[in-house]
Design a protein around this motif. Structure first.
Motif, PDB file in Angstrom:
ATOM      1  N   PRO A  91      -6.216 -17.741 -12.388  1.00 13.40           N
ATOM      2  CA  PRO A  91      -6.396 -18.847 -11.441  1.00 13.40           C
ATOM      3  C   PRO A  91      -7.858 -19.061 -11.083  1.00 13.40           C
ATOM      4  N   LEU A  92      -8.181 -20.303 -10.774  1.00 13.77           N
ATOM      5  CA  LEU A  92      -9.538 -20.612 -10.325  1.00 13.77           C
ATOM      6  C   LEU A  92      -9.875 -19.793  -9.085  1.00 13.77           C
TER       7      LEU A  92
ATOM      8  N   ARG B 187       0.743 -23.869 -16.128  1.00 10.48           N
ATOM      9  CA  ARG B 187       1.152 -24.155 -14.761  1.00 10.48           C
ATOM     10  C   ARG B 187       1.298 -22.872 -13.934  1.00 10.48           C
ATOM     11  N   LEU B 188       1.838 -21.838 -14.554  1.00 12.99           N
ATOM     12  CA  LEU B 188       2.003 -20.570 -13.835  1.00 12.99           C
ATOM     13  C   LEU B 188       0.654 -19.947 -13.488  1.00 12.99           C
ATOM     14  N   VAL B 189      -0.331 -20.126 -14.359  1.00  9.62           N
ATOM     15  CA  VAL B 189      -1.674 -19.633 -14.052  1.00  9.62           C
ATOM     16  C   VAL B 189      -2.290 -20.474 -12.935  1.00  9.62           C
ATOM     17  N   GLU B 190      -2.147 -21.786 -13.013  1.00  4.86           N
ATOM     18  CA  GLU B 190      -2.710 -22.666 -11.982  1.00  4.86           C
ATOM     19  C   GLU B 190      -2.171 -22.334 -10.594  1.00  4.86           C
ATOM     20  N   GLU B 191      -0.896 -21.964 -10.555  1.00  4.21           N
ATOM     21  CA  GLU B 191      -0.269 -21.657  -9.258  1.00  4.21           C
ATOM     22  C   GLU B 191      -0.402 -20.187  -8.884  1.00  4.21           C
TER      23      GLU B 191
ATOM     24  N   PRO C  92     -11.116 -27.540 -18.132  1.00  2.00           N
ATOM     25  CA  PRO C  92     -10.129 -26.512 -17.800  1.00  2.00           C
ATOM     26  C   PRO C  92      -9.794 -26.524 -16.314  1.00  2.00           C
ATOM     27  N   SER C  93      -8.533 -26.285 -16.004  1.00  2.00           N
ATOM     28  CA  SER C  93      -8.078 -26.246 -14.612  1.00  2.00           C
ATOM     29  C   SER C  93      -7.900 -24.816 -14.115  1.00  2.00           C
TER      30      SER C  93
END
Length: 312
Positions: A176-177, A241-245, A262-263
């Motif tokens: 994640p960021l 999506r799982l990484v983003e969240e 990249p997000s």
């Protein structure tokens, strides 16, 4: 002289495994397939099938016949390609199988190029992982397959298939960021250290039995830990999506970005372990078919478009 149609049924049985699967694929009744193979046995004069439980398997003599049938069919593929090349207008249907990231990043642009250059060529695309698509290619369900090969995990290359490299796709460690003003797990101490820092973190990976899963598990184990795989899916967008969240860490290919920034935070992987090779695969003898040449050229041009994101 052996009947080619019956020889092809025997070949189908080798690739599909059961009489029922052959019948389903060719829209025959199982009894009809069995009858045709019995007639082939009478022509050849030796048993071609032997029972194994409730199934059958090919005898040694049947394997010899199938090998020669493959050679005959490859020659017929070349004949078809030469006839198509002699025509001025490219038409017909091309059946393509592609795994998800290649389908997202390359297929739409390639389809646009093909539509502009060969409007009468109908391209039918199926989303299918290489583990299933390559056997289906051998069984003649597809004309071209996009396949991937992970570092240290080369896939088998049957003699009946021809492979052409398309591009090398970088793989990154994704997390994640980080909040503003934090280091975000910077990998200044090296890729392996960054990987080890996630030893106790949940992971999302592709399912057991896939080349991607084998590569990912080997990479984590070489870093000294057994990953806590809580999520399994071939859907790479769900990985993202799982990484983003912040639910999981993952390994993401550059193709997933499709040119977008990249997000998530991306980190380098160890040298020699950070690139997968993407290729196009066809049956031997079909590589010179104009539709295959046109599709491969369109995919190469699509792959030459600006690449996706790079690690921070």
């Amino acid at each position: 002289m052996f009947d080619l149609h019956r020889l092809r049924l025997l070949r189908e049985l080798k690739h599909r495994g059961t009489l029922a699967a052959v019948a389903s694929a060719l829209s025959y009744a199982p009894s009809s397939v069995s009858q045709q193979l019995s007639q082939l046995e009478a022509e050849v004069g030796v048993p071609l099938l032997e029972p194994v439980g409730r199934r059958v398997r090919l005898t040694e003599q049947a394997e010899i016949l199938v090998a020669h049938t493959e050679a005959v069919l490859a020659r017929l593929e070349r004949a078809e390609a030469e006839i198509a090349a002699s025509l001025t207008d490219l038409a017909g249907t091309l059946r393509v199988a592609s795994f998800q990231t290649a389908a997202l990043a390359l297929i739409p642009a390639a389809l646009g190029l093909l539509r502009d250059q060969h409007p009468r060529l109908r391209v039918h695309v199926t989303h299918m992982e290489p583990e299933n698509a390559l056997p289906a290619l051998q069984a003649r369900d597809f004309d071209l397959v996009l396949a991937e090969e992970y570092p240290g995990s080369p896939h088998p290359r049957p003699a009946e298939l021809e492979q052409a490299d398309l591009l090398d796709d970088h793989l990154r460690l994704a997390l994640p960021l980080a909040p503003r003003g934090t280091a975000g797990g910077a990998d200044a101490d090296g890729p392996m250290t960054a990987l080890r820092s996630l030893a106790d973190h949940p992971w999302v990976m592709e399912p057991e039995g896939t080349a991607a899963r084998h590569w990912a598990m080997t990479l984590c184990r070489d870093a000294g830990f057994e990953p806590d795989v809580r999520f399994e899916t071939t859907d790479i967008l769900l990985h993202l999506r799982l990484v983003e969240e912040a639910h999981a860490a993952a390994f993401l290919p550059d193709l997933v970005w499709g040119g977008r920034p990249p997000s998530v935070t991306l980190r380098h992987l160890p040298r020699g372990r950070r690139t997968r090779r993407i290729s196009t695969v066809v049956r031997r003898g079909r590589g010179r078919h104009p539709a295959i040449l046109a599709c491969r050229d369109a995919l190469l041009r699509a792959a030459a478009l600006p690449p996706g994101g790079a690690p921070t």
